[in-house]
Design a protein around this motif. Structure first.
Motif, PDB file in Angstrom:
ATOM      1  N   PHE A   1      31.862-115.477 -13.625  1.00 13.18           N
ATOM      2  CA  PHE A   1      31.863-117.055 -13.638  1.00 13.18           C
ATOM      3  C   PHE A   1      31.173-117.272 -12.039  1.00 13.18           C
ATOM      4  O   PHE A   1      31.662-116.478 -11.051  1.00 13.18           O
ATOM      5  CB  PHE A   1      33.277-117.228 -13.346  1.00 13.18           C
TER       6      PHE A   1
ATOM      7  N   ASN B   1      35.797-126.106 -16.337  1.00 15.98           N
ATOM      8  CA  ASN B   1      36.353-125.890 -14.881  1.00 15.98           C
ATOM      9  C   ASN B   1      37.801-126.507 -14.451  1.00 15.98           C
ATOM     10  O   ASN B   1      37.768-127.851 -13.667  1.00 15.98           O
ATOM     11  CB  ASN B   1      35.019-126.077 -14.055  1.00 15.98           C
TER      12      ASN B   1
ATOM     13  N   THR C   1      38.014-122.847 -18.436  1.00 20.90           N
ATOM     14  CA  THR C   1      36.573-122.244 -17.703  1.00 20.90           C
ATOM     15  C   THR C   1      35.307-122.950 -18.224  1.00 20.90           C
ATOM     16  O   THR C   1      34.641-122.996 -17.575  1.00 20.90           O
ATOM     17  CB  THR C   1      36.356-121.072 -17.647  1.00 20.90           C
TER      18      THR C   1
END
Length: 419
Positions: free
Chosen positions: A282, A86, A83
């Motif tokens: 997120f 990405n 994360t």
């Protein structure tokens, strides 16, 4: 070029790919769907396999044939989601960058999570029907079964299609009658719930149906282990349920990569806003269908209705606008009850299943919370609708949000006034 990566080529992932490919500018967005194989399973069909209703070929088709031109299909198992960068990292070492990520990897039975379930009796006297292999093995076992104690067991909630264990119980009871051996079989339904189902009104109705069929119900049973040598379910409070043939629904969990990526709860489901399916952590990750932790049934209808709301929300989201759609947890499920009949239940986060007509008032043609042949035919017809309408992302003339039209709302008696 921006990248939308969809993890999972099941019901939700396939519908999203089909719908968004027609709504996103191809010069601006590239879409990729990731899955470990090319087999798309019609999971509601598993229920009928043990009784010879569907063959392997009728419930399995190729995933890629349902994806539109302009969508990349990537074979591979996800190792983790980075994360920070990405990026989705696959077991092969390949890295897929994403601007927006949709996790639609569903829920999987995990018999390994219950001590003794995968012991020497697995697929001998202990079976599941939440996998195609399990359903096919169970078909062979039922063909040989000539009497004894048949136990249908749910390990823990939530599970995919929470009515399916009840459906199997009703179907096997009817099947035993058809074979002329019902009197030689003791049927037991074992559940961790305090009743037959999660919703009180439907639970009472379905529980009454079990009583009518002389099925003993063991409630509040949290299995600690299975003693395969003695063929006994053992609960945490030391209750025991013996069996000759056990049809169990193992613990259902989300994908392991969700845990490795630090995105899941204790069952590997992704925490999301229950109305938008956007991750609570997120702002470029969504979880749709069974992969999320929304307090709705893990059923195909929920995936369908939530995707309808998600698509417009997603387009607003990537345009920097507030998401105006709010999914209400809408679910509807046909409940097979045997003898070529079924019920239909329709509910959401706030409203329990009610009696009435669906989808149109008075006309129906489906009856809610009532056993009819029309509902059974509707269940059978859904397989064609699934392959030819839902997966390709074609419009379905049903509202995504639950409607109260045609439903009978029970009235409460006025409280007595004290003199």
């Amino acid at each position: 070029m921006k990248h939308l990566v969809i993890l999972g080529g099941g019901t939700a992932g396939t519908m999203i790919a089909n719908k968004l490919r027609h709504r996103l500018d191809r010069t601006e967005w590239r879409i990729a769907v990731v899955d470990r194989d090319d087999e798309h399973h019609y999971q509601p069909g598993y229920l009928f396999v043990p009784f010879g209703g569907y063959t392997h070929e009728q419930v399995v088709r190729s995933r890629h044939t349902f994806l539109p031109d302009g969508v990349d299909f990537v074979f591979g198992s996800v190792d983790e989601i980075d994360t920070g960068e990405n990026v989705v990292r696959l077991d092969s070492g390949r890295a897929l960058p994403y601007d927006q990520l949709v996790i639609a990897t569903g829920s999987t039975p995990r018999p390994d999570q219950t001590p003794g379930m995968l012991g020497p009796e697995w697929r001998r006297s202990i079976f599941d029907f939440y996998t195609l292999e399990g359903a096919e093995a169970l078909a062979d076992a039922l063909a040989r079964f000539d009497g004894g104690r048949l136990v249908v067991h749910v390990t823990e909630m939530p599970i995919k299609c929470p009515v399916a264990p009840l459906e199997f119980t009703f179907l096997v009871e009817a099947w035993l009658r058809e074979r002329g051996i019902r009197d030689q079989v003791e049927l037991v339904f074992v559940t961790p719930l305090d009743g037959a189902f999660t919703k009180p009104v439907a639970s009472a109705h379905l529980g009454g149906m079990l009583d009518e069929r002389k099925v003993h119900v063991e409630t509040d049973f949290l299995v600690e282990r299975i003693d395969s040598e003695r063929k006994v379910l053992v609960s945490y409070d030391d209750r025991e349920v013996p069996f000759d043939l056990l049809v169990t629904v193992p613990l259902n969990m989300g994908a392991d990569f969700v845990a490795r990526s630090g995105l899941g709860d204790e069952l590997n489901y992704v925490p999301v806003d229950k109305h938008t399916q956007l991750s609570t952590e997120f702002d470029n990750i969504f979880a749709i269908g069974d992969a999320s932790d929304i307090p709705a049934s893990k059923a195909g209808s929920v995936a369908h209705f939530s995707v309808e709301i998600f698509v417009d929300n997603f387009l607003q989201h990537i345009a920097g606008r507030p998401m105006t759609g709010a999914f209400d947890g809408h679910a509807n499920c046909f409940v097979e009850s045997g003898d070529d009949k079924a019920l239909l239940i329709d509910f959401n986060y706030d409203t329990e299943p009610l009696t009435g007509k669906y989808p149109l008032p008075v006309v129906g043609p489906m009856d809610l919370l009532k056993e009819t042949r029309a509902n059974h035919l509707g269940k059978l017809a859904f397989r064609w609708i699934y392959w030819n309408v839902l997966l390709p992302g074609r419009p379905v003339p049903l509202p995504a949000l639950m409607s109260m039209a045609g439903k009978h709302v029970p009235t409460t008696a006025p409280e007595k006034q004290e003199a």
